[in-house]
Design a protein around this motif. Structure first.
Motif, PDB file in Angstrom:
ATOM      1  N   GLU A 118      -7.845   0.313   3.907  1.00 26.96           N
ATOM      2  CA  GLU A 118      -8.838   0.681   2.882  1.00 26.96           C
ATOM      3  C   GLU A 118      -9.681   1.872   3.351  1.00 26.96           C
ATOM      4  O   GLU A 118     -10.004   2.757   2.572  1.00 26.96           O
ATOM      5  CB  GLU A 118      -9.737  -0.509   2.537  1.00 26.96           C
ATOM      6  CG  GLU A 118      -9.019  -1.676   1.868  1.00 26.96           C
ATOM      7  CD  GLU A 118      -8.517  -1.381   0.464  1.00 26.96           C
ATOM      8  OE1 GLU A 118      -8.995  -0.427  -0.177  1.00 26.96           O
ATOM      9  OE2 GLU A 118      -7.622  -2.125  -0.002  1.00 26.96           O
ATOM     10  N   LEU A 126      -7.629   4.956   2.946  1.00 29.02           N
ATOM     11  CA  LEU A 126      -7.604   5.342   1.528  1.00 29.02           C
ATOM     12  C   LEU A 126      -8.916   6.027   1.141  1.00 29.02           C
ATOM     13  O   LEU A 126      -8.898   7.049   0.452  1.00 29.02           O
ATOM     14  CB  LEU A 126      -7.381   4.115   0.639  1.00 29.02           C
ATOM     15  CG  LEU A 126      -5.949   3.687   0.422  1.00 29.02           C
ATOM     16  CD1 LEU A 126      -5.899   2.348  -0.290  1.00 29.02           C
ATOM     17  CD2 LEU A 126      -5.166   4.728  -0.357  1.00 29.02           C
ATOM     18  N   ARG A 151      -9.036   9.440   2.523  1.00 27.73           N
ATOM     19  CA  ARG A 151      -8.097  10.289   1.785  1.00 27.73           C
ATOM     20  C   ARG A 151      -8.731  10.778   0.477  1.00 27.73           C
ATOM     21  O   ARG A 151      -8.645  11.948   0.139  1.00 27.73           O
ATOM     22  CB  ARG A 151      -6.845   9.469   1.514  1.00 27.73           C
ATOM     23  CG  ARG A 151      -5.725  10.251   0.982  1.00 27.73           C
ATOM     24  CD  ARG A 151      -4.504   9.344   0.837  1.00 27.73           C
ATOM     25  NE  ARG A 151      -3.400  10.234   0.893  1.00 27.73           N
ATOM     26  CZ  ARG A 151      -2.458  10.218   1.786  1.00 27.73           C
ATOM     27  NH1 ARG A 151      -2.435   9.316   2.692  1.00 27.73           N
ATOM     28  NH2 ARG A 151      -1.494  11.096   1.774  1.00 27.73           N
ATOM     29  N   THR A 206       2.667   2.961  -2.032  1.00 26.17           N
ATOM     30  CA  THR A 206       2.547   3.894  -3.159  1.00 26.17           C
ATOM     31  C   THR A 206       1.186   4.598  -3.177  1.00 26.17           C
ATOM     32  O   THR A 206       1.074   5.708  -3.672  1.00 26.17           O
ATOM     33  CB  THR A 206       2.784   3.185  -4.509  1.00 26.17           C
ATOM     34  OG1 THR A 206       1.904   2.073  -4.597  1.00 26.17           O
ATOM     35  CG2 THR A 206       4.225   2.735  -4.644  1.00 26.17           C
ATOM     36  N   ASP A 207       0.154   3.958  -2.606  1.00 24.39           N
ATOM     37  CA  ASP A 207      -1.172   4.584  -2.540  1.00 24.39           C
ATOM     38  C   ASP A 207      -1.173   5.797  -1.622  1.00 24.39           C
ATOM     39  O   ASP A 207      -2.022   6.675  -1.745  1.00 24.39           O
ATOM     40  CB  ASP A 207      -2.221   3.581  -2.035  1.00 24.39           C
ATOM     41  CG  ASP A 207      -2.420   2.428  -3.000  1.00 24.39           C
ATOM     42  OD1 ASP A 207      -2.210   2.621  -4.221  1.00 24.39           O
ATOM     43  OD2 ASP A 207      -2.776   1.329  -2.550  1.00 24.39           O
ATOM     44  N   PHE A 208      -0.248   5.816  -0.667  1.00 25.36           N
ATOM     45  CA  PHE A 208      -0.219   6.892   0.329  1.00 25.36           C
ATOM     46  C   PHE A 208       0.913   7.883   0.125  1.00 25.36           C
ATOM     47  O   PHE A 208       0.936   8.927   0.738  1.00 25.36           O
ATOM     48  CB  PHE A 208      -0.086   6.287   1.741  1.00 25.36           C
ATOM     49  CG  PHE A 208      -1.350   5.656   2.226  1.00 25.36           C
ATOM     50  CD1 PHE A 208      -2.266   6.389   2.958  1.00 25.36           C
ATOM     51  CD2 PHE A 208      -1.638   4.337   1.950  1.00 25.36           C
ATOM     52  CE1 PHE A 208      -3.447   5.812   3.416  1.00 25.36           C
ATOM     53  CE2 PHE A 208      -2.811   3.741   2.390  1.00 25.36           C
ATOM     54  CZ  PHE A 208      -3.710   4.483   3.132  1.00 25.36           C
ATOM     55  N   TYR A 242       0.776  -1.240   0.000  1.00 21.67           N
ATOM     56  CA  TYR A 242       0.000   0.000   0.000  1.00 21.67           C
ATOM     57  C   TYR A 242       0.806   1.289   0.000  1.00 21.67           C
ATOM     58  O   TYR A 242       0.228   2.360  -0.123  1.00 21.67           O
ATOM     59  CB  TYR A 242      -0.944   0.026   1.208  1.00 21.67           C
ATOM     60  CG  TYR A 242      -2.094  -0.934   1.106  1.00 21.67           C
ATOM     61  CD1 TYR A 242      -3.219  -0.618   0.351  1.00 21.67           C
ATOM     62  CD2 TYR A 242      -2.068  -2.146   1.773  1.00 21.67           C
ATOM     63  CE1 TYR A 242      -4.287  -1.491   0.266  1.00 21.67           C
ATOM     64  CE2 TYR A 242      -3.130  -3.039   1.692  1.00 21.67           C
ATOM     65  CZ  TYR A 242      -4.238  -2.711   0.941  1.00 21.67           C
ATOM     66  OH  TYR A 242      -5.282  -3.574   0.856  1.00 21.67           O
TER      67      TYR A 242
END
Length: 133
Positions: A120, A123, A126, A35-37, A33
């Motif tokens: 999740e 995310l 966000r 890279t998602d943050f 995860y």
């Protein structure tokens, strides 16, 4: 959390086993995860944290009073950490005149599912926050 009154080598191995699995899980989730943050200012943090009265502790201290291990999830910036959620793994404390421990009753798969749900949610929050910027 299940109470552990016999603090012996068998329980030490059990605690060590779940803590090591949590460390591997933290690394796995972070890699999945991060890279998602990732932004210029922020990074995802997923760690197994071991403390005694708020200070860093080692895995050999599991039977020390006030030892606690938690799987923690949050956002790190350059100079700050913003905790978002955590799952308690093990806690040792003095009750009456002897030490008693409390071990999570979740298995590693249940812990992983909970952590993924929390990530999740982070995310989703966000994305929701970006709509209003």
């Amino acid at each position: 959390m299940k109470q552990v009154v016999k603090l012996n080598e068998e329980s030490r191995r059990q605690i060590s086993d779940i803590e090591q699995k949590c460390e591997k899980l933290a690394e796995k989730l972070l890699n999945k995860y991060k890279t998602d943050f990732q932004t210029e200012e922020e990074n995802l943090a997923v760690d197994l944290v071991r403390t005694i009265k708020g200070r860093h502790a080692s895995e050999n201290d599991v039977f020390e009073n006030d030892y606690e291990s938690i799987l923690e999830l949050g956002i790190e910036t350059e100079d700050e950490f913003f905790p978002n959620a955590y799952i308690p793994i093990w806690k040792c404390k003095q009750e009456m005149f002897h030490s008693v421990g409390y071990l999570t009753n979740l298995d590693i798969d249940s812990i992983e599912k909970r952590m993924m749900l929390m990530i999740e949610e982070m995310l989703a929050d966000r994305v929701e926050g970006e709509k209003y910027e």
